[in-house]
Write an enzyme that holds these catalytic residues in place. Structure first.
Site, PDB file in Angstrom:
ATOM      1  N   ASP A  49    -102.844 -16.102 -42.611  1.00  0.00           N
ATOM      2  CA  ASP A  49    -103.009 -14.703 -43.014  1.00  0.00           C
ATOM      3  C   ASP A  49    -101.878 -13.805 -42.535  1.00  0.00           C
ATOM      4  O   ASP A  49    -102.060 -12.609 -42.344  1.00  0.00           O
ATOM      5  CB  ASP A  49    -104.359 -14.137 -42.533  1.00  0.00           C
ATOM      6  CG  ASP A  49    -105.514 -14.980 -43.026  1.00  0.00           C
ATOM      7  OD1 ASP A  49    -105.442 -15.467 -44.165  1.00  0.00           O
ATOM      8  OD2 ASP A  49    -106.495 -15.150 -42.269  1.00  0.00           O
TER       9      ASP A  49
ATOM     10  N   GLY B 172     -99.232 -13.200 -44.246  1.00  0.00           N
ATOM     11  CA  GLY B 172     -98.579 -12.542 -45.385  1.00  0.00           C
ATOM     12  C   GLY B 172     -97.571 -13.457 -46.077  1.00  0.00           C
ATOM     13  O   GLY B 172     -96.596 -12.981 -46.658  1.00  0.00           O
TER      14      GLY B 172
ATOM     15  N   HIS C  89    -104.085 -15.935 -50.579  1.00  0.00           N
ATOM     16  CA  HIS C  89    -102.802 -15.231 -50.527  1.00  0.00           C
ATOM     17  C   HIS C  89    -102.929 -13.949 -51.331  1.00  0.00           C
ATOM     18  O   HIS C  89    -103.377 -13.981 -52.480  1.00  0.00           O
ATOM     19  CB  HIS C  89    -101.697 -16.076 -51.159  1.00  0.00           C
ATOM     20  CG  HIS C  89    -101.314 -17.269 -50.349  1.00  0.00           C
ATOM     21  ND1 HIS C  89    -100.356 -18.156 -50.730  1.00  0.00           N
ATOM     22  CD2 HIS C  89    -101.758 -17.701 -49.161  1.00  0.00           C
ATOM     23  CE1 HIS C  89    -100.223 -19.088 -49.816  1.00  0.00           C
ATOM     24  NE2 HIS C  89    -101.068 -18.841 -48.859  1.00  0.00           N
TER      25      HIS C  89
ATOM     26  N   THR D 278    -109.573 -12.879 -46.939  1.00  0.00           N
ATOM     27  CA  THR D 278    -109.385 -12.824 -48.379  1.00  0.00           C
ATOM     28  C   THR D 278    -110.434 -13.686 -49.092  1.00  0.00           C
ATOM     29  O   THR D 278    -110.930 -13.338 -50.154  1.00  0.00           O
ATOM     30  CB  THR D 278    -107.975 -13.358 -48.736  1.00  0.00           C
ATOM     31  OG1 THR D 278    -107.032 -12.671 -47.932  1.00  0.00           O
ATOM     32  CG2 THR D 278    -107.633 -13.131 -50.190  1.00  0.00           C
TER      33      THR D 278
ATOM     34  N   THR E   4    -113.369 -15.242 -47.446  1.00  0.00           N
ATOM     35  CA  THR E   4    -114.747 -15.171 -46.945  1.00  0.00           C
ATOM     36  C   THR E   4    -115.228 -13.748 -46.687  1.00  0.00           C
ATOM     37  O   THR E   4    -116.426 -13.532 -46.511  1.00  0.00           O
ATOM     38  CB  THR E   4    -114.847 -15.935 -45.605  1.00  0.00           C
ATOM     39  OG1 THR E   4    -113.910 -15.339 -44.695  1.00  0.00           O
ATOM     40  CG2 THR E   4    -114.508 -17.407 -45.792  1.00  0.00           C
TER      41      THR E   4
ATOM     42  N   ASP F 283     -95.194  -2.055 -40.495  1.00  0.00           N
ATOM     43  CA  ASP F 283     -95.694  -0.707 -40.791  1.00  0.00           C
ATOM     44  C   ASP F 283     -97.068  -0.450 -40.178  1.00  0.00           C
ATOM     45  O   ASP F 283     -97.479   0.707 -40.068  1.00  0.00           O
ATOM     46  CB  ASP F 283     -95.766  -0.491 -42.315  1.00  0.00           C
ATOM     47  CG  ASP F 283     -96.593  -1.567 -43.000  1.00  0.00           C
ATOM     48  OD1 ASP F 283     -96.250  -2.766 -42.852  1.00  0.00           O
ATOM     49  OD2 ASP F 283     -97.589  -1.231 -43.661  1.00  0.00           O
TER      50      ASP F 283
ATOM     51  N   THR G 108     -92.760  -4.217 -44.665  1.00  0.00           N
ATOM     52  CA  THR G 108     -93.058  -2.807 -44.379  1.00  0.00           C
ATOM     53  C   THR G 108     -94.174  -2.274 -45.280  1.00  0.00           C
ATOM     54  O   THR G 108     -94.392  -1.077 -45.363  1.00  0.00           O
ATOM     55  CB  THR G 108     -91.795  -1.936 -44.552  1.00  0.00           C
ATOM     56  OG1 THR G 108     -91.301  -2.111 -45.899  1.00  0.00           O
ATOM     57  CG2 THR G 108     -90.714  -2.325 -43.560  1.00  0.00           C
TER      58      THR G 108
HETATM   59  P1  GTP Z   1    -103.155 -17.671 -45.898  1.00  0.00           P
HETATM   60  O1  GTP Z   1    -102.525 -18.816 -46.677  1.00  0.00           O
HETATM   61  O2  GTP Z   1    -104.603 -17.519 -46.214  1.00  0.00           O
HETATM   62  O3  GTP Z   1    -102.891 -17.875 -44.456  1.00  0.00           O
HETATM   63  O4  GTP Z   1    -102.589 -16.191 -46.379  1.00  0.00           O
HETATM   64  P2  GTP Z   1    -101.291 -15.276 -46.266  1.00  0.00           P
HETATM   65  O5  GTP Z   1    -100.401 -15.690 -45.150  1.00  0.00           O
HETATM   66  O6  GTP Z   1    -100.647 -15.202 -47.602  1.00  0.00           O
HETATM   67  O7  GTP Z   1    -101.848 -13.835 -45.913  1.00  0.00           O
HETATM   68  P3  GTP Z   1    -102.995 -12.955 -46.599  1.00  0.00           P
HETATM   69  O8  GTP Z   1    -102.544 -12.597 -47.966  1.00  0.00           O
HETATM   70  O9  GTP Z   1    -104.301 -13.588 -46.404  1.00  0.00           O
HETATM   71  O10 GTP Z   1    -103.009 -11.661 -45.641  1.00  0.00           O
HETATM   72  C1  GTP Z   1    -101.959 -10.783 -45.526  1.00  0.00           C
HETATM   73  C2  GTP Z   1    -102.418  -9.359 -45.906  1.00  0.00           C
HETATM   74  O11 GTP Z   1    -101.442  -8.437 -45.522  1.00  0.00           O
HETATM   75  C3  GTP Z   1    -102.574  -9.150 -47.407  1.00  0.00           C
HETATM   76  O12 GTP Z   1    -103.571  -8.190 -47.638  1.00  0.00           O
HETATM   77  C4  GTP Z   1    -101.195  -8.595 -47.831  1.00  0.00           C
HETATM   78  O13 GTP Z   1    -101.241  -7.778 -49.000  1.00  0.00           O
HETATM   79  C5  GTP Z   1    -100.856  -7.763 -46.629  1.00  0.00           C
HETATM   80  N1  GTP Z   1     -99.431  -7.678 -46.292  1.00  0.00           N
HETATM   81  C6  GTP Z   1     -98.467  -8.649 -46.321  1.00  0.00           C
HETATM   82  N2  GTP Z   1     -97.316  -8.176 -45.798  1.00  0.00           N
HETATM   83  C7  GTP Z   1     -97.550  -6.899 -45.425  1.00  0.00           C
HETATM   84  C8  GTP Z   1     -96.753  -5.887 -44.775  1.00  0.00           C
HETATM   85  O14 GTP Z   1     -95.600  -6.079 -44.431  1.00  0.00           O
HETATM   86  N3  GTP Z   1     -97.378  -4.676 -44.542  1.00  0.00           N
HETATM   87  C9  GTP Z   1     -98.672  -4.429 -44.895  1.00  0.00           C
HETATM   88  N4  GTP Z   1     -99.198  -3.229 -44.606  1.00  0.00           N
HETATM   89  N5  GTP Z   1     -99.438  -5.366 -45.481  1.00  0.00           N
HETATM   90  C10 GTP Z   1     -98.890  -6.570 -45.735  1.00  0.00           C
HETATM   91  P1  IMP Z   2    -111.509 -24.843 -43.475  1.00  0.00           P
HETATM   92  O1  IMP Z   2    -110.044 -24.954 -43.689  1.00  0.00           O
HETATM   93  O2  IMP Z   2    -112.207 -24.070 -44.551  1.00  0.00           O
HETATM   94  O3  IMP Z   2    -112.120 -26.192 -43.203  1.00  0.00           O
HETATM   95  O4  IMP Z   2    -111.737 -23.992 -42.141  1.00  0.00           O
HETATM   96  C1  IMP Z   2    -111.306 -24.444 -40.859  1.00  0.00           C
HETATM   97  C2  IMP Z   2    -110.761 -23.279 -40.031  1.00  0.00           C
HETATM   98  O5  IMP Z   2    -109.534 -22.825 -40.592  1.00  0.00           O
HETATM   99  C3  IMP Z   2    -111.667 -22.048 -39.989  1.00  0.00           C
HETATM  100  O6  IMP Z   2    -111.506 -21.430 -38.732  1.00  0.00           O
HETATM  101  C4  IMP Z   2    -111.106 -21.157 -41.083  1.00  0.00           C
HETATM  102  O7  IMP Z   2    -111.400 -19.802 -40.874  1.00  0.00           O
HETATM  103  C5  IMP Z   2    -109.615 -21.441 -40.928  1.00  0.00           C
HETATM  104  N1  IMP Z   2    -108.842 -21.258 -42.179  1.00  0.00           N
HETATM  105  C6  IMP Z   2    -108.790 -22.099 -43.246  1.00  0.00           C
HETATM  106  N2  IMP Z   2    -107.954 -21.629 -44.184  1.00  0.00           N
HETATM  107  C7  IMP Z   2    -107.456 -20.474 -43.709  1.00  0.00           C
HETATM  108  C8  IMP Z   2    -106.496 -19.525 -44.237  1.00  0.00           C
HETATM  109  O8  IMP Z   2    -105.933 -19.669 -45.318  1.00  0.00           O
HETATM  110  N3  IMP Z   2    -106.210 -18.463 -43.442  1.00  0.00           N
HETATM  111  C9  IMP Z   2    -106.779 -18.310 -42.223  1.00  0.00           C
HETATM  112  N4  IMP Z   2    -107.673 -19.152 -41.687  1.00  0.00           N
HETATM  113  C10 IMP Z   2    -108.010 -20.233 -42.435  1.00  0.00           C
HETATM  114 MG    MG Z   3    -105.075 -15.601 -46.188  1.00  0.00          MG
END
Ligand code: GTP
Ligand code: IMP
Ligand code: MG
Length: 333
Positions: free
Chosen positions: A13, A15, A43, A248, A250, A282, A321
């Site tokens: 998570d 970004g 994502h 995103t 759950t 930011d 940002t």
């Molecule tokens: P996973 O594969 O689930 O680990 O996801 P991820 O690494 O792509 O991140 P995810 O999209 O779950 O969470 C990032 C959150 O931050 C999202 O809501 C994006 O829109 C937001 N985001 C990403 N970069 C920035 C940033 O630089 N600033 C702000 N304010 N929000 C951001």
């Molecule tokens: P699973 O991958 O659904 O089996 O979950 C195992 C662990 O990984 C739990 O703690 C989840 O919350 C975490 N997890 C799985 N996928 C993500 C992801 O994309 N972002 C953040 N945590 C995750």
């Molecule tokens: Mg995510």
């Protein structure tokens, strides 16, 4: 730059979706190929003010010419995959490998009860039970699903052919270093490795072909589900700082802690990172919102980035940002 892997330096998570979408546009990537576990990922990409929450389809869809591929290492929920193709309108430029394993209802049911739900706090998306079936050699494969037939492609071949032509290719990781099955704190981890070498393997690219590994580190740390989190602050404190986030996939509130230099440094080692992307600057410093130039940042934000570079030992080349694709500072050469 031709082959770039994007992975997360903490617990996911960070970004990655936004960073991948920016690189797909800025570097005009021919291919974005997704590795990582499966639809447990969420994502978020914001394009022209519209928010897309993607669990299967790669985030390069923001570039109209980029081919979107899912590597054989990924487990696929056909319903989620087909819906996202519709939402992003990429039917003519998306593919998945015939050897992607298929998540069935029984996997989802199993993921939502017992120790997976209670002890691990999984996302309940069926990815772990599906990977278990794959290891037992009883999983259903993508080539056995008639609805997926139009999208079946030889992903390793397409990715390597693009590299042979000197095109830019991005390998999109999911989850994060410290929820890797091998490198996180077992058993509070996901069901596969998710570090850079695993992403190569997931999409069928050899390590000798990789040029850059971008380690995405959010400006503070979050974790969903169970397991240790050093320096964890209360939900009330997280709210005060603007660090309260909700999953995103759950909708669960993410636990939060300050930036962890030691974890980031170890993640650089494990992933062989060559550069760092710091996201959500930011949120730490609201005056940074929407900035595109390093020179426009306040001194304290510059000092934070300098501290990251010094303590983690790599240049911070990308700085988020804001959530929009173009809300970024690009300090690459
Ligand atoms: P996973 O594969 O689930 O680990 O996801 P991820 O690494 O792509 O991140 P995810 O999209 O779950 O969470 C990032 C959150 O931050 C999202 O809501 C994006 O829109 C937001 N985001 C990403 N970069 C920035 C940033 O630089 N600033 C702000 N304010 N929000 C951001
Ligand atoms: P699973 O991958 O659904 O089996 O979950 C195992 C662990 O990984 C739990 O703690 C989840 O919350 C975490 N997890 C799985 N996928 C993500 C992801 O994309 N972002 C953040 N945590 C995750
Ligand atoms: Mg995510």
């Amino acid at each position: 730059m031709s082959c770039t892997i994007v992975v997360d330096g903490f617990f996911g998570d960070g970004g990655k979706g936004k960073i991948v979408s920016y690189l797909a546009v800025a570097d005009d990537a021919a291919v974005v190929a997704r590795g990582g576990v499966g639809p447990n990922a969420g994502h978020t990409v914001v394009k022209n003010g519209v928010k897309y929450k993607l669990r299967m389809v790669p985030c390069g869809f923001v570039n109209d010419r980029t081919l979107q591929l899912i590597g054989p290492g990924v487990v696929v929920n056909p319903e989620v995959f087909l819906k996202e193709i519709e939402d992003t309108d990429i039917a003519d430029r998306v593919g998945l490998d015939p050897q992607c394993a298929i998540i069935e209802q029984k996997h989802i049911d199993e993921d939502r009860r017992g120790h997976l739900k209670e002890k691990i706090g999984t996302t309940g998306t069926g990815t772990g039970p599906c990977n278990a079936d794959r290891a037992l050699r009883v999983a259903k494969m993508a080539h056995e699903i008639p609805e997926l037939a139009p999208y079946i492609k030889d992903v390793p071949l397409l990715v390597n052919e693009a590299l042979d032509k000197g095109e830019n290719v991005i390998l999109e990781g999911t989850q994060g270093t410290y929820i890797s099955l091998y490198h996180g704190g077992y058993p509070y981890v996901t069901s596969n490795d998710v570090c850079s070498a695993a992403i190569c393997s997931d999409v069928g690219v050899g390590p000798t072909r990789v040029d850059e590994v971008v380690l995405v580190c959010k400006a503070y740390v979050t974790r969903v589900g169970e397991g240790p989190l050093e320096g964890e602050i209360s939900h009330e404190e997280a709210k005060k700082r603007g660090w309260d986030e909700y999953g995103t996939v759950t909708g669960r509130q993410r636990r939060a802690a300050p930036f962890n230099y030691a974890l980031a440094k170890r993640a650089v080692m494990i992933n062989g990172a060559t550069q760092i992307a710091v996201t959500k600057l930011d949120i730490l410093y609201p005056v940074c919102a929407g900035k595109n130039s390093y020179d426009d940042l306040p001194d304290e934000a510059k000092a934070f980035l300098a501290e990251v570079e010094e303590k983690v030992g790599l240049p911070v080349t990308l700085v988020g940002t804001g959530p929009g694709v173009r809300e970024i500072i690009d300090r690459r050469d």
